[in-house]
Design a protein around this motif. Structure first.
Motif, PDB file in Angstrom:
ATOM      1  N   ASP A  69       0.907  -1.229  -0.050  1.00 21.11           N
ATOM      2  CA  ASP A  69       0.149  -0.143   0.039  1.00 21.11           C
ATOM      3  C   ASP A  69       0.812   1.271  -0.119  1.00 21.11           C
ATOM      4  O   ASP A  69       0.541   2.198  -0.841  1.00 21.11           O
ATOM      5  CB  ASP A  69      -0.632   0.010   1.225  1.00 21.11           C
ATOM      6  CG  ASP A  69      -2.162  -0.827   1.009  1.00 21.11           C
ATOM      7  OD1 ASP A  69      -2.273  -1.385  -0.042  1.00 21.11           O
ATOM      8  OD2 ASP A  69      -2.929  -0.865   2.040  1.00 21.11           O
ATOM      9  N   GLN A  71       3.765   1.680  -1.085  1.00 18.79           N
ATOM     10  CA  GLN A  71       4.399   1.641  -2.502  1.00 18.79           C
ATOM     11  C   GLN A  71       3.175   2.288  -3.626  1.00 18.79           C
ATOM     12  O   GLN A  71       3.612   3.108  -4.332  1.00 18.79           O
ATOM     13  CB  GLN A  71       4.691   0.195  -2.980  1.00 18.79           C
ATOM     14  CG  GLN A  71       5.511   0.328  -4.409  1.00 18.79           C
ATOM     15  CD  GLN A  71       6.849   1.011  -4.228  1.00 18.79           C
ATOM     16  OE1 GLN A  71       7.600   1.079  -3.277  1.00 18.79           O
ATOM     17  NE2 GLN A  71       7.579   1.488  -5.485  1.00 18.79           N
ATOM     18  N   GLN A  72       2.102   1.807  -3.479  1.00 23.02           N
ATOM     19  CA  GLN A  72       0.998   2.259  -4.166  1.00 23.02           C
ATOM     20  C   GLN A  72       0.799   3.900  -3.960  1.00 23.02           C
ATOM     21  O   GLN A  72       0.656   4.570  -4.953  1.00 23.02           O
ATOM     22  CB  GLN A  72      -0.458   1.537  -3.866  1.00 23.02           C
ATOM     23  CG  GLN A  72      -1.455   2.382  -4.777  1.00 23.02           C
ATOM     24  CD  GLN A  72      -1.484   1.599  -6.133  1.00 23.02           C
ATOM     25  OE1 GLN A  72      -1.182   0.429  -6.854  1.00 23.02           O
ATOM     26  NE2 GLN A  72      -1.456   2.506  -7.256  1.00 23.02           N
ATOM     27  N   ASN A  73       0.983   4.340  -2.689  1.00 24.26           N
ATOM     28  CA  ASN A  73       0.809   5.695  -2.446  1.00 24.26           C
ATOM     29  C   ASN A  73       1.986   6.356  -2.846  1.00 24.26           C
ATOM     30  O   ASN A  73       1.787   7.727  -3.557  1.00 24.26           O
ATOM     31  CB  ASN A  73       1.024   5.913  -0.920  1.00 24.26           C
ATOM     32  CG  ASN A  73      -0.438   5.422  -0.194  1.00 24.26           C
ATOM     33  OD1 ASN A  73      -1.494   5.213  -0.871  1.00 24.26           O
ATOM     34  ND2 ASN A  73      -0.377   5.188   0.999  1.00 24.26           N
ATOM     35  N   ASP A  76       1.189   6.702  -6.673  1.00 26.15           N
ATOM     36  CA  ASP A  76      -0.013   7.660  -6.808  1.00 26.15           C
ATOM     37  C   ASP A  76       0.645   9.240  -6.889  1.00 26.15           C
ATOM     38  O   ASP A  76       0.277   9.950  -7.498  1.00 26.15           O
ATOM     39  CB  ASP A  76      -1.025   7.656  -5.950  1.00 26.15           C
ATOM     40  CG  ASP A  76      -1.697   6.279  -6.381  1.00 26.15           C
ATOM     41  OD1 ASP A  76      -1.721   5.783  -7.431  1.00 26.15           O
ATOM     42  OD2 ASP A  76      -2.581   5.750  -5.365  1.00 26.15           O
ATOM     43  N   LEU A  92       6.368  -0.546  -9.584  1.00 24.72           N
ATOM     44  CA  LEU A  92       5.034  -0.844  -9.681  1.00 24.72           C
ATOM     45  C   LEU A  92       4.646  -1.637  -8.217  1.00 24.72           C
ATOM     46  O   LEU A  92       5.572  -2.284  -7.788  1.00 24.72           O
ATOM     47  CB  LEU A  92       4.445  -1.786 -10.615  1.00 24.72           C
ATOM     48  CG  LEU A  92       4.231  -1.020 -11.888  1.00 24.72           C
ATOM     49  CD1 LEU A  92       3.841  -2.405 -12.953  1.00 24.72           C
ATOM     50  CD2 LEU A  92       2.960  -0.233 -11.826  1.00 24.72           C
ATOM     51  N   PRO A  93       3.589  -1.505  -7.428  1.00 26.52           N
ATOM     52  CA  PRO A  93       3.380  -2.279  -6.178  1.00 26.52           C
ATOM     53  C   PRO A  93       3.689  -3.590  -6.476  1.00 26.52           C
ATOM     54  O   PRO A  93       3.219  -4.257  -7.414  1.00 26.52           O
ATOM     55  CB  PRO A  93       1.967  -1.872  -5.941  1.00 26.52           C
ATOM     56  CG  PRO A  93       1.671  -0.595  -6.314  1.00 26.52           C
ATOM     57  CD  PRO A  93       2.566  -0.526  -7.734  1.00 26.52           C
TER      58      PRO A  93
END
Ligand SMILES: [Zn+2]
Length: 185
Positions: A69, A71-73, A76, A92-93
């Motif tokens: 999560d 990494q996704q943040n 983003d 990428l996550p």
């Protein structure tokens, strides 16, 4: 813990591992940074040693363990700023080794000013390039091997691999080459 675990675009990891994490200090934004316990202890020793050597340059941690999560943040955040260029800069996550708690990004405070877009010409970094293996770390995304590790040159990102760091450094390998070479034999 498998300290030579390969995580990259070809070897993604799509679930968070259960890790024994320790705090390795605060980054320039005052956020706590964590690493896997053995890697973290080795990092603290390495930073303690390098930070005695250069009066004008002090290395501090920038980013360590990130969950999927997190990494996704990060992705983003950069997608918002620079659109699709973010994919060149942020993994990428699932494909970032920050997820396994063994990768560390560092920054440098030089003459009182913080910098994390490092070039590799900093004195303290040059010392780490030569000596990090003694603490079990390798420079993970070296210059000239972009086609093998799949990222751009990242002079600020080190990876804990343990004792095998010496072999990897002496033979000028990436983790990909080391792991795949072992698999072939
Ligand atoms: Zn990194």
């Amino acid at each position: 813990m498998n300290y030579i675990m390969l995580v990259n675009k070809d070897y993604p990891l799509n679930d968070d591992l259960e890790l024994d994490l320790i705090n390795v200090g605060k980054n320039n934004d005052g956020e706590d940074v964590y690493l896997e316990r053995k890697a973290g202890k080795a990092l603290l020793k390495m930073l303690n040693d390098v930070n005695r050597l250069f009066d004008n340059e002090k290395i501090i941690v920038s980013s360590g363990y990130r969950s999927i999560d997190d990494q996704q943040n990060v992705l983003d955040y950069y997608l918002n700023i620079e659109g699709n260029n973010a994919y060149k800069r942020v993994a990428l996550p699932g494909t970032s080794e920050h997820q396994i708690g063994l990768g560390i990004d560092i920054g440098i405070i030089k003459n009182g000013e913080y910098k994390d877009d490092l070039t590799g010409n900093e004195e303290a970094l040059k010392w780490l390039f030569e000596n990090a293996y003694k603490y079990g770390f390798i420079l993970r995304y070296p210059l000239g091997k972009e086609n093998i590790h799949g990222y751009r040159y990242e002079p600020w990102h080190f990876r804990y691999v343990g004792l095998i760091a010496k072999y990897i450094k002496e033979n000028d390998l990436t983790l990909e080459e080391y792991v795949l070479e072992k698999t072939i034999k």
